[in-house]
Write a protein that holds these residues in place. Structure first.
Motif, short mmCIF file in Angstrom:
data_model
loop_
_atom_site.label_atom_id
_atom_site.label_comp_id
_atom_site.label_asym_id
_atom_site.label_seq_id
_atom_site.Cartn_x
_atom_site.Cartn_y
_atom_site.Cartn_z
N TRP A 1 0.84 -1.21 0.00
CA TRP A 1 0.00 0.00 0.00
C TRP A 1 0.87 1.25 0.00
O TRP A 1 0.60 2.21 -0.73
CB TRP A 1 -0.91 0.02 1.23
N ASP B 1 -15.74 0.91 3.56
CA ASP B 1 -16.24 -0.43 3.92
C ASP B 1 -15.37 -1.06 5.00
O ASP B 1 -15.88 -1.73 5.91
CB ASP B 1 -16.28 -1.32 2.68
N SER C 1 -7.79 0.63 -1.79
CA SER C 1 -8.75 -0.23 -2.50
C SER C 1 -8.05 -1.20 -3.43
O SER C 1 -8.42 -2.38 -3.52
CB SER C 1 -9.73 0.63 -3.30
N GLN C 2 -7.01 -0.72 -4.12
CA GLN C 2 -6.30 -1.57 -5.08
C GLN C 2 -5.52 -2.69 -4.39
O GLN C 2 -5.48 -3.82 -4.88
CB GLN C 2 -5.36 -0.72 -5.93
N ILE D 1 -10.79 -3.61 -0.89
CA ILE D 1 -11.92 -3.10 -0.15
C ILE D 1 -11.75 -1.59 0.00
O ILE D 1 -10.63 -1.10 0.11
CB ILE D 1 -12.03 -3.78 1.24
N THR D 2 -12.83 -0.85 -0.04
CA THR D 2 -12.71 0.60 0.12
C THR D 2 -12.43 0.93 1.58
O THR D 2 -12.73 0.15 2.49
CB THR D 2 -14.00 1.31 -0.31
N LYS E 1 -6.25 6.55 -0.52
CA LYS E 1 -7.51 5.80 -0.49
C LYS E 1 -7.65 4.89 -1.71
O LYS E 1 -8.10 3.75 -1.60
CB LYS E 1 -8.69 6.77 -0.39
N LYS E 2 -7.26 5.41 -2.86
CA LYS E 2 -7.30 4.59 -4.08
C LYS E 2 -6.34 3.42 -3.96
O LYS E 2 -6.67 2.27 -4.32
CB LYS E 2 -6.95 5.45 -5.29
#
Length: 527
Positions: free
Chosen positions: A493, A517, A508-509, A513-514, A504-505
């Motif tokens: 990350w 969430d 998720s990648q 999961i966002t 944030k993107k």
């Protein structure tokens, strides 16, 4: 904030002309527009009174012309002064007011300082900015009006003005030249897209403004270049060399003046510096240990040993290392913490006292360690790893907010300390996670993680909720990510967030999961 010089061609000032308007040659006159902050105005006046004699004693030169220094009350009056007195165009007015704290015009014999305390919060900033602008006046006089824009070298013009600012601040008891240099290196090594050496040579006004508005750290690079030049080619008399260069600039082109003053062609120097800087940016972090008088030397030795073990842990799990040069200042008590912060960090006593209970504190390239709080080996292990991991993550992201993931930056840093404790036989992450969950359930629910994306949001939450519980929430969530994806997931990350600039993107990648969430899942797990 940066400062921008406006040193175009001039009507040259001579003593006779100076006296015709009733003012003394070389005297600095301070006036205001509106009512600036009292501390700002006091510090500007102090430098104005100090500067002429300092130039005479340290640089062996005297100002020939009277200089006006105008201090604005706030951003609006600063803009007004820029427009009316500096003739700044409406097209660039807002940007110049936003990205500068002061400006100087040699042709007008005028300096303008933004007197809004939000612009110049510390006294060393106020000292250095005022001295910086005044030295632009000296550059203008020494070079007979040829020290600005395309006539000169941007990096040496701004770097030497910042060097004088650091000298004046040091002389007035607010910081040191060494700290100024280390902080410039620190800022550069934490920058995402810093300026290049080639961008800082002869420049136009438009090019300079672009460097400021793109946050290219052009001043930091100028400072490091200038310091390197003076250390290696100053012949033990850096101030005399600066004066000689600007005097030669009055009759010669910049390249000739540079070569004759410093004994090396500009292109050769730039090539040498580029090679040195590349090496500086690749070597592992160096820590200079400073032990204050009443700090326990055995506890310091223990912490330094654990810091090396934490460095090894970080390298094993991330594949990378922290870079840069740092001062580790070990203090022996809360009062000593306050004194050290004021001495090395140039912050107010009130601000220093507000953090005196901390285990550690950061001030750019300087780290303060509260020695009594790390005397225990368990604390030494935890703090050394948490501090090192946080610095590494901030350096990689080039962002104190972790690319809008401040909760993960805090949580992962602390959990790295817990991981090191586990490797040392002091529990494991799962046990700590259960403990955090128990503590968090003892009182009102905490906000969801997606509400804690910035440092400001964390600070505001800290005023509403107990700080330790807020940290427990960040730790619990980071530990859950480590449980699901391992440390490799955390550092994947980190890599993706650095490349994209969007934490944030990248979340998720990498995790599938966002953030929203995941925050909801953690909230349900806890409550």
């Amino acid at each position: 904030m940066g400062v921008l010089s406006l040193l175009g061609g001039a009507q040259w000032c001579r003593d006779g002309i100076a006296r015709m308007d009733g003012r003394e040659p070389g005297r600095i006159y301070v006036d205001t527009l509106g009512t600036p902050d009292a501390e700002v105005l006091q510090d500007v006046k102090q430098v104005a009174g100090f500067f002429p004699q300092f130039m005479h004693e340290k640089f062996q030169v005297k100002l020939e012309c009277p200089i006006d220094v105008l201090v604005s009350a706030d951003r609006n009056t600063y803009e007004e002064l820029l427009r009316k007195r500096m003739d700044v165009s409406p097209e660039t007015l807002k940007e110049k007011a936003q990205f500068t704290s002061g400006q100087s015009s040699g042709s007008k014999g005028l300096c303008i300082i933004n007197g809004d305390k939000n612009s110049l919060k510390k006294n060393n900033n106020r000292y250095s900015t005022t001295a910086h602008e005044l030295f632009h006046q000296m550059q203008h006089e020494l070079s007979r009006g040829k020290s600005g824009y395309e006539n000169s070298l941007y990096w040496l013009e701004e770097g030497s003005a910042d060097y004088v600012g650091a000298l004046v601040s040091e002389a007035l008891g607010a910081g040191s030249v060494e700290k100024w240099y280390l902080d410039a290196k620190f800022a550069l090594q934490y920058a995402k897209n810093p300026a290049t050496v080639g961008q800082l040579q002869s420049t136009t006004e438009e090019e300079r403004l672009q460097l400021l508005t793109t946050k290219a750290h052009s001043y930091d690079l100028s400072d490091v270049m200038t310091y390197y030049l003076l250390q290696h080619y100053g012949a033990g008399q850096p101030e005399a060399k600066i004066v000689a260069f600007y005097k030669k600039l009055g009759s010669d082109k910049a390249d000739k003046a540079f070569a004759e003053t410093f004994g090396i062609e500009r292109d050769a120097f730039l090539q040498e510096f580029a090679g040195w800087w590349q090496a500086e940016c690749s070597h592992p972090a160096k820590f200079r240990v400073i032990i204050r008088g009443n700090a326990d030397k055995a506890a310091v030795e223990q912490f330094v040993n654990q810091l090396e073990q934490s460095r090894n842990w970080l390298k094993r799990h991330s594949g990378g290392e922290l870079k840069g040069d740092y001062q580790l200042v070990f203090v022996g008590s809360a009062d000593d913490f306050v004194a050290a912060e004021m001495e090395y960090g140039s912050i107010s006593e009130a601000e220093a006292r507000s953090i005196a209970g901390s285990v550690w504190a950061e001030n750019n390239s300087t780290l303060f360690i509260n020695t009594p709080q790390v005397a225990d080996n368990v604390q030494s292990i935890f703090v050394s790893s948490a501090m090192l991991c946080r610095l590494y993550m901030v350096q990689q992201l080039a962002s104190e907010d972790g690319s809008d993931m401040a909760w993960l930056l805090r949580g992962a840093s602390y959990v790295s300390g817990v991981a090191r404790l586990g490797e040392s036989g002091h529990g494991d992450i799962a046990a700590y996670q259960r403990h955090w969950r128990k503590k968090l359930r003892e009182s009102q629910p905490m906000p969801t993680l997606d509400k804690l994306s910035t440092s400001k949001a964390l600070q505001e939450a800290g005023r509403q909720y107990e700080g330790e519980r807020l940290s427990n929430l960040c730790e619990y969530a980071a530990a859950e990510l480590v449980h699901r994806y391992g440390w490799q997931g955390i550092f994947n990350w980190l890599s993706d967030a650095r490349q994209s600039g969007d934490g944030k993107k990248a979340f998720s990648q990498v995790f599938g999961i966002t953030v929203t969430d995941f925050a909801a899942q953690v909230h349900m797990m806890l409550y």
